[in-house]
Design a protein around this motif. Structure first.
Motif, mmCIF file in Angstrom:
data_model
loop_
_atom_site.group_PDB
_atom_site.id
_atom_site.type_symbol
_atom_site.label_atom_id
_atom_site.label_comp_id
_atom_site.label_asym_id
_atom_site.label_seq_id
_atom_site.Cartn_x
_atom_site.Cartn_y
_atom_site.Cartn_z
ATOM 1 N N SER A 121 49.245 -5.728 -5.971
ATOM 2 C CA SER A 121 49.550 -6.946 -6.710
ATOM 3 C C SER A 121 51.048 -6.983 -6.925
ATOM 4 O O SER A 121 51.637 -6.011 -7.397
ATOM 5 C CB SER A 121 48.827 -6.930 -8.051
ATOM 6 N N CYS A 122 51.674 -8.078 -6.540
ATOM 7 C CA CYS A 122 53.126 -8.155 -6.634
ATOM 8 C C CYS A 122 53.510 -8.711 -7.991
ATOM 9 O O CYS A 122 53.557 -9.922 -8.182
ATOM 10 C CB CYS A 122 53.674 -9.024 -5.505
ATOM 11 N N GLU A 123 53.735 -7.844 -8.927
ATOM 12 C CA GLU A 123 54.133 -8.250 -10.259
ATOM 13 C C GLU A 123 55.098 -7.207 -10.790
ATOM 14 O O GLU A 123 54.689 -6.103 -11.163
ATOM 15 C CB GLU A 123 52.899 -8.367 -11.165
ATOM 16 N N LEU B 254 53.999 -18.911 -1.611
ATOM 17 C CA LEU B 254 55.170 -18.675 -0.764
ATOM 18 C C LEU B 254 55.428 -17.180 -0.604
ATOM 19 O O LEU B 254 55.730 -16.705 0.493
ATOM 20 C CB LEU B 254 56.398 -19.365 -1.382
ATOM 21 N N HIS B 255 55.293 -16.428 -1.699
ATOM 22 C CA HIS B 255 55.535 -14.979 -1.665
ATOM 23 C C HIS B 255 54.514 -14.296 -0.748
ATOM 24 O O HIS B 255 54.882 -13.528 0.150
ATOM 25 C CB HIS B 255 55.450 -14.414 -3.083
ATOM 26 N N GLU B 256 53.246 -14.577 -0.974
ATOM 27 C CA GLU B 256 52.216 -13.888 -0.198
ATOM 28 C C GLU B 256 52.182 -14.346 1.258
ATOM 29 O O GLU B 256 51.899 -13.550 2.144
ATOM 30 C CB GLU B 256 50.837 -14.068 -0.854
ATOM 31 N N ALA B 265 59.153 -8.116 3.407
ATOM 32 C CA ALA B 265 58.882 -7.089 2.399
ATOM 33 C C ALA B 265 59.286 -7.607 1.025
ATOM 34 O O ALA B 265 59.994 -8.612 0.904
ATOM 35 C CB ALA B 265 59.654 -5.821 2.747
ATOM 36 N N ASP B 266 58.823 -6.909 -0.020
ATOM 37 C CA ASP B 266 59.175 -7.306 -1.382
ATOM 38 C C ASP B 266 60.664 -7.116 -1.648
ATOM 39 O O ASP B 266 61.301 -6.230 -1.072
ATOM 40 C CB ASP B 266 58.386 -6.459 -2.398
ATOM 41 N N GLU B 267 61.191 -7.928 -2.551
ATOM 42 C CA GLU B 267 62.596 -7.787 -2.921
ATOM 43 C C GLU B 267 62.781 -7.616 -4.427
ATOM 44 O O GLU B 267 63.882 -7.766 -4.933
ATOM 45 C CB GLU B 267 63.407 -8.981 -2.408
#
Ligand SMILES: [Zn+2]
Lengths: 186, 351
Positions: A121-123, B254-256, B265-267
Motif C-alpha cells: 500500500s503506497c502511503e 494516476l499513482h498506481e 517506482a515510488d518517489e
C-alpha cells in the motif's frame, strides 16, 4: 529492445531545435506530436475476438508459495489471448524476475515484476508491504516455441527452475465463471 | 544500457544539424463519449475538447458493427459523417439521440484540421449487454490490445447496488484522470479502457488479506492494469496484478497506473516504498552520482536530486510528482516520469 531509442532521440532532437527557435513552450508539444504520430501509425485496430490467435498469445502456469518455497504445477497450463503484457528487459530491475531458456540453455527472454506473493500500500509513513502472503499466483510466459526451462529469480538469486510442457496451441481461453464471490454485472 | 552521455551527444548533434521545422502550434484535442458504457437505448453524446492550438474544421464520423458471443464482427456499416463544425468553438458536442441497439460495437472518429495538419481520434465502444462471454467490455478502445496499454476497471462487490455510479465513475476516471494529466492525455492512441463484466473484492491492506480476484481473471491477464473500483473507506492495496481505488480518487489512479502501466517506482520518502532502478529511463536511482549525472538530460541540476528515506535511493522529479503521493489530488508528471512513460508507450507500440 532498443528500437525505441532512436525515436526518443529524434523527439529530443526536434525539441532541442525548437528550444533554439526560442519557443521553449513548443518543445514538449513537438515531442509529443512526433511520438503520438508514431504511435498512431503502429497502434493497429482493436480486436474483439475471443479466439486464441497463436501469434498473439501467452501462457499461464500456476505457481504456489508456502512462505519459503515455490512449487509449480506444470499440469496446469493455459493459453490466453494477447501478447505477454510485460516489457522484455535486457537487464531485469524489479524484484521478481522470470527468465526463460531453450533446450540449449540459451536465454530467450526475461522480464521482471513486483513480487506476486506480496501486496503493498503506497502511503508514506505507514507499513507499506505485506511480504510473502499470497500463496497462489500465475507465471506468464510468451506463447512461443522452444521454451524449455523457466527460472525464477528474486533478490538476484534463483529460487526456482522448472521445465515447461510442450506448447498446446489448441487450448482455448477460459470462459468459465465458477469462482465464488463474483457477480455478473452484464 | 543506453547512457545519458549518448543522449546528450544526440542532442548536441541536433544543434549542429538544425532541421527545417516550422515553429508553429498545432491543434491538440481529446475526445470522449457519454455514457461510457451505454445500454442499447441510451442516447450517446460525443465530446471533443481542445487543449491548445487553432482548429479550423472538425468532422465526426461513425461506423457500427454487430458483435457475436465469439467476438466476431458482422454487418459493419460504412463510415458515415454525422456532424461537421466549421470554425468550431470548443467544447464540441453531438448527441445521437436514438440508442445504438444491443450487441453493437460503435466506432467514432473526430477528424480535426488546423495549422495545415489533419489528425484523427478514433474510438470504439460496445453497447451493453456485451455478448462476448466473460471478456472485458471495451468502453474506450483505440488500438490493438498488443500495441497499446490496456486498463480494466472492475466493480467491487460494494458496487453491485450502485452500477450506474460504477459506469459513470469509469467515464469520469478516463475523462478526469487520464484526460486531465498534461502528459498522459496527449497519447490518444495509447490506452484501451475496459469494464469487467464480473465483480471482484477489494480488501483493506490492514486486513492482511489480498484482493478477491474476479472469476474471469484468466481473461484479464492481457491487461497491464486492473483496478477494482469500490465504495468503501479502506486502505487501498496493490498485489497480484490488481490494485484498488475508491471510485472517485484521481491521485491513486494516476499513482498506481504509474506502477502498472509504465513501471514507475515510488518517489516518496519511506524506506518501505517500492524502489528499483530501471535500466532504461528510470525515475529512481540507487546512487546519488548517477542521479546527478542524469539530471541535465531532464533540464534539471544536481541540486534537484533528492534522497528518499534513509536508504540509498534518489529521485529527480519535483515534490508534486504523482509517484510521490497518492489519494485524491491529481498532479502532473515531471520530466523523468514523462520520459519513462514515453519509453513504455513506444516500446509497447513497437513490439
Ligand atoms: Zn507507489
Amino acid at each position: 529492445m532498443k528500437k525505441h531509442i532512436p525515436l526518443l532521440i529524434i523527439i529530443l532532437v526536434s525539441g532541442s531545435f525548437l528550444t533554439s527557435c526560442g519557443q521553449e513552450k513548443d518543445k514538449s508539444k513537438k515531442e509529443v506530436e512526433t511520438a503520438v504520430d508514431k504511435i498512431d501509425s503502429l497502434k493497429g485496430k482493436f480486436n474483439p475476438s475471443a479466439t486464441i490467435n497463436p501469434s498473439s498469445s501467452h501462457w499461464a502456469v500456476h505457481a504456489y508459495f508456502d512462505g519459503r518455497q515455490y512449487t509449480i504445477d506444470t499440469s496446469f497450463t493455459d493459453i490466453r489471448a494477447g501478447k505477454l503484457p510485460y516489457i522484455q528487459e535486457e537487464k531485469t530491475s524489479m524484484p521478481f524476475a522470470v527468465k526463460y531458456y531453450d533446450a540449449n540453455g540459451r536465454l530467450l527472454g526475461q522480464y521482471s515484476i513486483e513480487n506476486p506473493t506480496s501486496f503493498r500500500s503506497c502511503e508514506p509513513g505507514k507499513e507499506a508491504v505485506k511480504p510473502g502472503v499470497i500463496s497462489s499466483f500465475e507465471i506468464l510466459l510468451p506463447a512461443i516455441e522452444g521454451i524449455q526451462k523457466v527460472q525464477i529469480v528474486t533478490g538476484g538469486k534463483e529460487v526456482k527452475i522448472f521445465s515447461l510442457p510442450p506448447l498446446r496451441r489448441e487450448v482455448k481461453s477460459d470462459n468459465t465463471n465458477s469462482k465464488p464471490g463474483s457477480t455478473n454485472i452484464n | 544500457m543506453y547512457s545519458y552521455q549518448s543522449l546528450k551527444r544526440s542532442i548536441f548533434i541536433a544543434f549542429c544539424f538544425p532541421l527545417a521545422m516550422a515553429c508553429k502550434e498545432n491543434p491538440e484535442t481529446f475526445a470522449i463519449h457519454s455514457p461510457i458504457s451505454p445500454s442499447d437505448t441510451d442516447p450517446v453524446t460525443f465530446t471533443l475538447r481542445r487543449i491548445g492550438g487553432s482548429v479550423s474544421e472538425v468532422k465526426l464520423f461513425e461506423s457500427v458493427s454487430d458483435v457475436n458471443s465469439a467476438g466476431e464482427l458482422s454487418g459493419t456499416t460504412a463510415e458515415t459523417e454525422i456532424q461537421t463544425w466549421n470554425s468550431p468553438s470548443f467544447p464540441l458536442t453531438f448527441t445521437k439521440t436514438s440508442g445504438y441497439g444491443s450487441n453493437k460495437l460503435v466506432t467514432y472518429r473526430f477528424q480535426v484540421k488546423g495549422n495545415n495538419k489533419t489528425y484523427n481520434h478514433t474510438v470504439t465502444f460496445a453497447t451493453r449487454p456485451y455478448p462476448v462471454t466473460n471478456q472485458a467490455i471495451p468502453v474506450y478502445v483505440v488500438g490493438n490490445q498488443d500495441k497499446v496499454m490496456n486498463l480494466v476497471f472492475i466493480p467491487d462487490t460494494s458496487m453491485n447496488s450502485r452500477m450506474d455510479l460504477f459506469f459513470s465513475s469509469v467515464g469520469s476516471q478516463i475523462d478526469s484522470t487520464f484526460h486531465q494529466e498534461d502528459w498522459v492525455r496527449r497519447f490518444r492512441g495509447s490506452y484501451n479502457f475496459f469494464i469487467n463484466p464480473v465483480t471482484a473484492i477489494a480488501r483493506d491492506f490492514n486486513s492482511g488479506l489480498p484482493h478477491g480476484l474476479p472469476s474471469n481473471s484468466s481473461n484479464l491477464s492481457f491487461a497491464q492494469g486492473r483496478v477494482i473500483l469500490h465504495f468503501h473507506d479502506i486502505r487501498d492495496q496493490a498485489g497480484g496484478g490488481y490494485f484498488s481505488a475508491e471510485y472517485y480518487v484521481r491521485g491513486t489512479m494516476l499513482h498506481e497506473s504509474g506502477h502498472s502501466l509504465y513501471r514507475l517506482a515510488d518517489e516518496y520518502d519511506s524506506n518501505d516504498a517500492s524502489h528499483w532502478e530501471e535500466s532504461v529511463f528510470p525515475n529512481n536511482w540507487d546512487n546519488r552520482s548517477d542521479a546527478e549525472a542524469a539530471a541535465p538530460s531532464y533540464s534539471k541540476t544536481a541540486a534537484d536530486v533528492q534522497k528518499m528515506g534513509t536508504r540509498d535511493w534518489y529521485r529527480i522529479c519535483n515534490n508534486l510528482c504523482p509517484m510521490r503521493s497518492s489519494g485524491r489530488p491529481l498532479n502532473n508528471h515531471d520530466e523523468p516520469c514523462k520520459m519513462r512513460i514515453l519509453y513504455t508507450l513506444l516500446q509497447r507500440a513497437s513490439n
